[in-house]
Enzyme design. Sequence first.
Site, short mmCIF file in Angstrom:
data_model
loop_
_atom_site.label_atom_id
_atom_site.label_comp_id
_atom_site.label_asym_id
_atom_site.label_seq_id
_atom_site.Cartn_x
_atom_site.Cartn_y
_atom_site.Cartn_z
N LYS A 272 0.84 -1.21 0.00
CA LYS A 272 0.00 0.00 0.00
C LYS A 272 0.87 1.26 0.00
O LYS A 272 0.63 2.22 -0.74
CB LYS A 272 -0.91 -0.02 1.23
CG LYS A 272 -1.57 1.29 1.56
CD LYS A 272 -2.61 1.64 0.53
CE LYS A 272 -3.05 3.07 0.69
NZ LYS A 272 -4.24 3.39 -0.02
N CYS B 218 -3.74 10.83 1.18
CA CYS B 218 -2.92 9.63 0.96
C CYS B 218 -1.50 9.92 0.53
O CYS B 218 -0.54 9.55 1.21
CB CYS B 218 -3.60 8.74 -0.07
SG CYS B 218 -5.30 8.36 0.37
N1 SAJ Z 1 -1.78 14.82 -8.93
C1 SAJ Z 1 -0.84 15.49 -9.71
N2 SAJ Z 1 -0.38 14.87 -10.84
C2 SAJ Z 1 -0.81 13.64 -11.24
C3 SAJ Z 1 -1.76 12.97 -10.43
C4 SAJ Z 1 -2.22 13.57 -9.28
O1 SAJ Z 1 -0.42 16.60 -9.40
O2 SAJ Z 1 -0.35 13.16 -12.27
C5 SAJ Z 1 -2.25 15.42 -7.67
C6 SAJ Z 1 -3.78 15.59 -7.60
O3 SAJ Z 1 -4.19 16.82 -8.13
C7 SAJ Z 1 -4.03 15.48 -6.11
C8 SAJ Z 1 -2.95 14.51 -5.62
O4 SAJ Z 1 -1.95 14.50 -6.63
O5 SAJ Z 1 -3.83 16.72 -5.48
C9 SAJ Z 1 -3.45 13.10 -5.35
O6 SAJ Z 1 -4.13 12.64 -6.48
P1 SAJ Z 1 -4.45 11.11 -6.80
O7 SAJ Z 1 -5.05 11.05 -8.13
O8 SAJ Z 1 -3.24 10.27 -6.59
O9 SAJ Z 1 -5.61 10.80 -5.83
P2 SAJ Z 1 -5.79 10.14 -4.41
O10 SAJ Z 1 -4.78 10.59 -3.42
O11 SAJ Z 1 -7.20 10.42 -4.18
O12 SAJ Z 1 -5.64 8.57 -4.65
C10 SAJ Z 1 -4.47 7.81 -4.41
C11 SAJ Z 1 -4.54 6.68 -5.43
N3 SAJ Z 1 -3.27 5.95 -5.43
C12 SAJ Z 1 -2.65 5.62 -6.58
O13 SAJ Z 1 -3.08 5.88 -7.67
C13 SAJ Z 1 -1.37 4.88 -6.43
C14 SAJ Z 1 -5.71 5.77 -5.08
O14 SAJ Z 1 -5.76 4.65 -5.95
C15 SAJ Z 1 -5.60 5.29 -3.61
O15 SAJ Z 1 -6.70 4.49 -3.27
C16 SAJ Z 1 -5.60 6.51 -2.73
O16 SAJ Z 1 -4.47 7.33 -3.08
C17 SAJ Z 1 -5.50 6.07 -1.29
O17 SAJ Z 1 -6.53 6.09 -0.63
O18 SAJ Z 1 -4.42 5.65 -0.84
#
Ligand code: SAJ
Length: 431
Positions: A207, A261
């Site tokens: 995780k 996360c």
């Molecule tokens: N972000 C970027 N660039 C990207 C992707 C995201 O700047 O290319 C930013 C987003 O705007 C946001 C943050 O990162 O502020 C987090 O975005 P996220 O899309 O990773 O969303 P989370 O945190 O909601 O989800 C993550 C996911 N983990 C992965 O993809 C490895 C999700 O599958 C998990 O279930 C979740 O964390 C969790 O609960 O751990």
Amino acid sequence: MYEKLVVVGLGYVGLPTAVVFASKGLRVIGVDIDKQKVKAINEGKCYIHEPGLDALLKCVVSKGLLSATTEGVEAIKESDATIIAVNTPVRNNGSADLFQLMSALKTVRRGLHKGLLVVIESTLPPGTMMNVVKPFLEETGLRSGADFYIAHVPERIAPGKAIEELTNVPRIIGGIDPESTRRAYELYSRINRELYLTDATTAEFVKLIENTFRDLNIAYANFLALVAEKLGIDVYEAIRLANTHLRVNIHIPGAGVGGPCLTKDPHLLLSSIGEVLGSELIKIARRINDYMPIHIVNKVMDIIKREGLGLYNIKVVVLGTAYKGDVDDTRESPAGKIIKELINRGMYVVAYDPYAREFFGAEKANSVEDALRDADIVIIATDHSLFRSLNWAKLGELMRNRVIVDGRRVLEPSKARKLGFKYYGVGYGKS
Ligand code: SAJ
């Protein structure tokens, strides 16, 4: 066969989990200390913005498959399985704060009985299942693996896609012994067909490395954005071209990384391993991603100078306060950092978000039009789909100065310029 399930913690993870299990025919009782949440669920009302959840929740509550309570012990005594989905935040020093987990475990311990399967979905520092959860529950005199069973099934819920991903994204099942793994497999096969089996410590580690990988990748993209600005090129074009290579998949740069996360899990990983060569890599990635909201503020300061605007008599608008697009969740949102910093520097800040309820001290606008009327600078902090489909030509007419700082590449720079905007964006070095 699992028929009666208890879910402890009815937040962004626990509520969709409870609803989806109930939709598969299990009799689910949700437990939360928040009376408002419990009341809402029992009335069939959903309190988080999550596509599809509202309708599904109404349906399972009306069928009597889901109900909620603040008193979990009796429900756990009656249940076949209990899932814990509470927050495991990090303290300022980076160590894990297991207070909520321990308090949920106390409730479970009081309801523990022979045959019960206890699943923890909350993200954990590696070793927690074996060194904390198992001995704590065994204080009852019951033995894990024989009298009751424990497994870690880390949540993989991405807010905004919870329902879809709960059933479609593969899950990792890590029991503290083979029988616990087998039983957790049986439970989760009710909602998901792709389940991977391992031990509890590996599941905890998996995780954390998933989210840390994503944080590292985004940090690399943000680093490239800073470089592109110096080189006078467009980082989005560069990344798009680099990603045409079969084995390259650079993520998207932007105004920062938020949410509960990615901002936390790299710290949980570091907290559990001590000093290992390479830890710096993870720390520096966190620093880069944490810096990006400040980069936006620095851009605004430069623009104010360049455009000859007065710091104290301009209206700055922040579009989006949620931590990512199309959700209402503002936890650790980069927009929050941007807003607070702009206010600290003495600016008048108005914010608009179609879903979120938190505005971090900015004046709340009720519509995009209200927000942009007489504005001097608009910062796009969140990539809500709505912002892409706005009529920017019309909105520009409402503004006093048409300056855009696009933190999420919501607008195509050339298109924005054609509409008369001065366009500034993260990683956009062209002038
Ligand atoms: N972000 C970027 N660039 C990207 C992707 C995201 O700047 O290319 C930013 C987003 O705007 C946001 C943050 O990162 O502020 C987090 O975005 P996220 O899309 O990773 O969303 P989370 O945190 O909601 O989800 C993550 C996911 N983990 C992965 O993809 C490895 C999700 O599958 C998990 O279930 C979740 O964390 C969790 O609960 O751990």
